[in-house]
Design a protein around this motif. Structure first.
Motif, PDB file in Angstrom:
ATOM      1  N   TYR B  39       0.788  -1.242   0.000  1.00 46.66           N
ATOM      2  CA  TYR B  39       0.000   0.000   0.000  1.00 46.66           C
ATOM      3  C   TYR B  39       0.818   1.289   0.000  1.00 46.66           C
ATOM      4  O   TYR B  39       0.288   2.340  -0.322  1.00 46.66           O
ATOM      5  N   GLY B 198      -4.447   0.334   6.223  1.00 43.55           N
ATOM      6  CA  GLY B 198      -5.719  -0.048   5.602  1.00 43.55           C
ATOM      7  C   GLY B 198      -6.594   1.151   5.286  1.00 43.55           C
ATOM      8  O   GLY B 198      -7.443   1.087   4.409  1.00 43.55           O
ATOM      9  N   LEU B 199      -6.366   2.244   5.999  1.00 44.09           N
ATOM     10  CA  LEU B 199      -7.174   3.450   5.775  1.00 44.09           C
ATOM     11  C   LEU B 199      -6.465   4.464   4.872  1.00 44.09           C
ATOM     12  O   LEU B 199      -7.022   5.495   4.524  1.00 44.09           O
ATOM     13  N   PHE B 200      -5.232   4.154   4.510  1.00 47.59           N
ATOM     14  CA  PHE B 200      -4.423   5.084   3.721  1.00 47.59           C
ATOM     15  C   PHE B 200      -4.997   5.251   2.310  1.00 47.59           C
ATOM     16  O   PHE B 200      -5.255   4.272   1.615  1.00 47.59           O
ATOM     17  N   LYS B 201      -5.200   6.517   1.914  1.00 45.61           N
ATOM     18  CA  LYS B 201      -5.799   6.776   0.606  1.00 45.61           C
ATOM     19  C   LYS B 201      -4.807   7.396  -0.384  1.00 45.61           C
ATOM     20  O   LYS B 201      -5.136   7.605  -1.548  1.00 45.61           O
ATOM     21  N   GLY B 202      -3.621   7.721   0.087  1.00 43.92           N
ATOM     22  CA  GLY B 202      -2.650   8.413  -0.775  1.00 43.92           C
ATOM     23  C   GLY B 202      -2.112   7.535  -1.889  1.00 43.92           C
ATOM     24  O   GLY B 202      -2.426   6.346  -1.981  1.00 43.92           O
ATOM     25  N   LEU B 203      -1.293   8.151  -2.724  1.00 49.87           N
ATOM     26  CA  LEU B 203      -0.719   7.417  -3.846  1.00 49.87           C
ATOM     27  C   LEU B 203       0.411   6.506  -3.379  1.00 49.87           C
ATOM     28  O   LEU B 203       1.124   6.826  -2.441  1.00 49.87           O
TER      29      LEU B 203
END
Lengths: 492, 221
Positions: B39, B198-203
């Motif tokens: 991720y 699991g909550l990471f939304k970045g690139l």
């Protein structure tokens, strides 16, 4: 890659993490995903919306059914695919049947015997190509006969158009062209070409090709023309047929499936027109590379818009995301495209354009301007000029008692030559000009007024006019239109 | 090296062997490394199980022996599957045949090392379970090769081995395993890290490379 570039990519591009967290999970329910992941169910749902999908010849659910399959009832060309396959795996296309034999010809010229096909179907049934390796159903369906326009750009297989929609708005689209490397499939990871499409016009823009080297996979290179055809063709500027219809179909697919965030794959059949291949609940992100534009910004822009219907969704998309092709023209010709009636900003009389650092704080007025190559100097309605600070200038100009009409241009010019110096002493008058207004030759004052047209702020010469019949308060003339191409199809 | 914590002491005296505890902690560490690799970096692996298994196996075999066995397993699988592909047979039987060929090759590999050394003289001391664990990589490799393509499977293999090497490096450091064994709060910390990931939304790092062309400032429209 500089820090600015990293920030810009981060702001614009949609990555896999955000796609899954912010769009796929919240907007695509399990039941909707189940429809997209099941080709038979997809066909059934889409048929209700009168959307064309490839015709199914046979469905094979068990080995028993396979055993009793009437091979002679199949047409010469067909496609075999797994019902729950992913990424184009397990799909085999047959172009024709070998004369007098029970074997079929594949796009690369090789043949597959009935025994080989049976084995392939058995593999499909065992779940070799399916999500989670569960038992699957084999579909034998119609082969799409590619439309002649797109056929010339692709190597054997069927090119398709992917449209990503969100909140009932088409967000981005790309054309996928099979190549020799991709073995006739439209799969980008296998080496197919992806070409961005301007959402407004349906004209292709940039083209990309995935790097061939294994460890560089997922990285792309910019290309101009097709790669491995006998005669390679320029890829930008192709007008996709049935463009508006395709956008409507994509939105209908979204409505029918209930997927909030969807990728719709549409092929163009030579006889039937647009045919939906499949719908995708987790569309890949390569479309951003093809369009050289990020999805993130576009998705955020339409997130909270209330869309009232298909046509509204398309209109929103065209207004918000269209114009790629115009920028492309600019890149090629160095000229910007402006509409024949363009919204421009006009600034107050004493605005210093060199000191406009914060555009928002500057006093300005948005007006409709008519692009008129029939006049040389731009014109401004005197009432508008008064509003932006030329009221005293006009008052002083009236005191000059200039004749209301001249018989000839020569007479007007002689008057200007004699009186221009005096007139220019009035604050705001740059020079005098002779114009024809309502069929009468007149001498009017010329002002320098800052305007913003097509993202550019510039000082522009305007002749003040008193034409009460004019619909537009501003006319931009030839002398200010150099460097622009005028699009006559669009008005605001 | 580190003073034994009371919790660790209690666990060890209540039916949990030190080896099991060490293995469980190693599993948590490698699982977190896989999460980070997926991720934040964007590397592809054969799921989460294969890199964990491989990293733990390498910690038993040592990296040199582990990589040698991995190479033999992959080359044999690739070769045998390419040959078997030409024979009309069912999928599972083909995979099973691949395993039998792999066993024969590994036996021959042992004999070869016994005869010629090849710098791998201690091969016979490797625990058999670690050996078998590496051999199961064949299944992951072939499955992806069949379902997707050889380049795709090779990419995932590369990612799996790299992540496993990083995992092996971390869990085989005595200072780290000792510290973790006596500071079991690390396990809930790893849980928290995984939840945050699991909550990471970045690139992901790979996204920056992939989308470096996507540079037009259309966000300003």
């Amino acid at each position: 890659m500089g820090i600015n570039k990293v920030i810009s990519i981060n702001k614009e591009v949609l990555g896999l993490n955000r796609r899954n967290q912010e769009y796929v999970r919240p907007y695509n329910s399990s039941s909707s995903k189940a429809i997209a992941d099941n080709k038979i169910l997809t066909k059934r749902i889409l048929r209700k919306e009168l959307i064309q999908t490839p015709e199914v010849y046979k469905l094979i659910r068990t080995k028993k059914q396979l055993e009793f399959l009437d091979w002679n009832s199949l047409p010469k060309s067909f496609v075999i695919k797994p019902n729950k396959g992913t990424g184009g795996n397990g799909i085999i296309v047959f172009y024709g049947k070998e004369k007098g034999k029970l074997s079929w010809i594949r796009p690369n010229g090789t043949t597959m015997s009935q025994r080989d096909i049976i084995l392939h179907i058995e593999n499909i049934l065992e779940g070799r190509f399916s999500m989670g390796s569960k038992n699957d159903i084999a579909i034998i369906e119609e082969r799409i006969k590619t439309d002649s326009l797109l056929k010339q750009y692709s190597y054997k297989g069927v090119p398709d158009i992917r449209v990503i929609c969100f909140n009932q708005v088409p967000i981005m689209a790309m054309l996928r062209l099979p190549t020799k490397l991709s073995n006739g499939t439209a799969n980008l990871h296998s080496g197919a070409i992806c070409t961005g499409i301007d959402i407004e016009t349906g004209i292709t823009t940039y083209s990309m090709h995935m790097n061939g080297a294994v460890f560089q996979s997922d990285t792309y290179e910019l290309i101009d023309s097709t790669l491995d055809l006998t005669q390679n063709l320029q890829l930008s500027g192709i007008q996709i047929p049935y463009w508006n219809e395709m956008l409507e179909i994509a939105l209908k697919c979204q409505r029918a499936s209930g997927l909030g965030y969807i990728g719709v794959d549409i092929a163009i059949d030579a006889e039937k027109g647009p045919v939906v291949f499949e719908i995708n609940a987790r569309p890949g992100l390569g479309i951003q590379v093809a369009n050289q534009a990020g999805l993130r910004w576009r998705l955020e822009k339409v997130k909270d818009i209330e869309i009232k219907g298909l046509k509204h969704g398309i209109r929103v998309a065209k207004n918000l995301f269209g114009g790629e092709i115009e920028e492309n023209i600019e890149a090629i010709s160095g000229r910007k495209v402006v509409n024949i009636i363009e919204k421009i900003y006009i600034f107050d009389k004493n605005t210093n354009i060199t000191k406009i650092s914060n555009f928002k704080d500057i006093k300005k007025e948005q007006v409709k301007a008519f692009m008129d190559t029939g006049v040389l100097t731009s014109r401004i309605d005197s009432k508008l000029a008064n509003r932006i600070g030329f009221i005293n200038t006009h008052k002083e100009f009236t005191k000059l008692n200039i004749p209301k009409r001249f018989e000839t241009f020569k007479e007007a010019q002689d008057y200007i030559d004699r009186n221009e110096v005096e007139a220019c002493k009035i604050d705001g008058i740059k020079r005098l000009a002779k114009i024809v207004e309502e069929g009468v030759i007149k001498v009017r004052p010329v002002f320098d007024i800052p305007i913003k047209i097509s993202d550019k702020i510039r000082m522009t010469e305007f002749v003040s006019t008193e034409n009460v019949d004019s619909i537009y308060p501003i006319t931009i003339g030839r002398s200010d239109l150099s460097g622009y191409l005028i699009d006559t199809s669009n008005t605001f | 090296m580190f003073e034994t914590s009371k919790l660790t002491e209690w666990l060890l005296s209540h039916g949990i062997s030190q080896m099991v505890l060490e293995l469980l902690i190693a599993m948590c560490i490698v699982a977190t490394i896989v999460s980070i690799a997926r991720y934040l970096v964007g590397s592809k692996t054969y799921g989460i199980f294969a890199p964990i298994l491989l990293a733990i196996a390498y910690s038993y075999t040592g990296l040199k022996y582990g990589l040698a066995i991995t190479l033999v397993v992959i080359l044999t699988s690739l070769l045998s599957y390419s040959v078997l592909k030409k024979i009309r047979m069912h999928y599972i039987t083909r995979i099973a045949t691949n395993y039998t060929i792999l066993s024969i090759t590994l036996i021959l590999f042992f004999v070869l090392i016994d005869q010629f050394g090849l710098g791998l003289e201690n091969m016979s001391n490797i625990p058999p379970l670690a050996f078998i664990s590496i051999a199961t990589l064949s299944d992951f490799f072939i499955k992806q090769f069949v379902k997707k393509s050889l380049p795709s499977s090779l990419m995932s293999l590369f990612g799996t081995v790299v992540v496993a090497i990083v995992g092996w490096f971390v869990i085989s450091r005595e200072i780290i395993s000792d510290y973790a064994l006596n500071n079991l709060w690390i396990v809930p910390l790893l849980t928290a890290i995984n939840i945050l990931l699991g909550l990471f939304k970045g690139l992901r790092f790979k996204d920056y490379l992939r989308f470096r062309f996507t540079s037009r400032e259309d966000g300003n429209k």
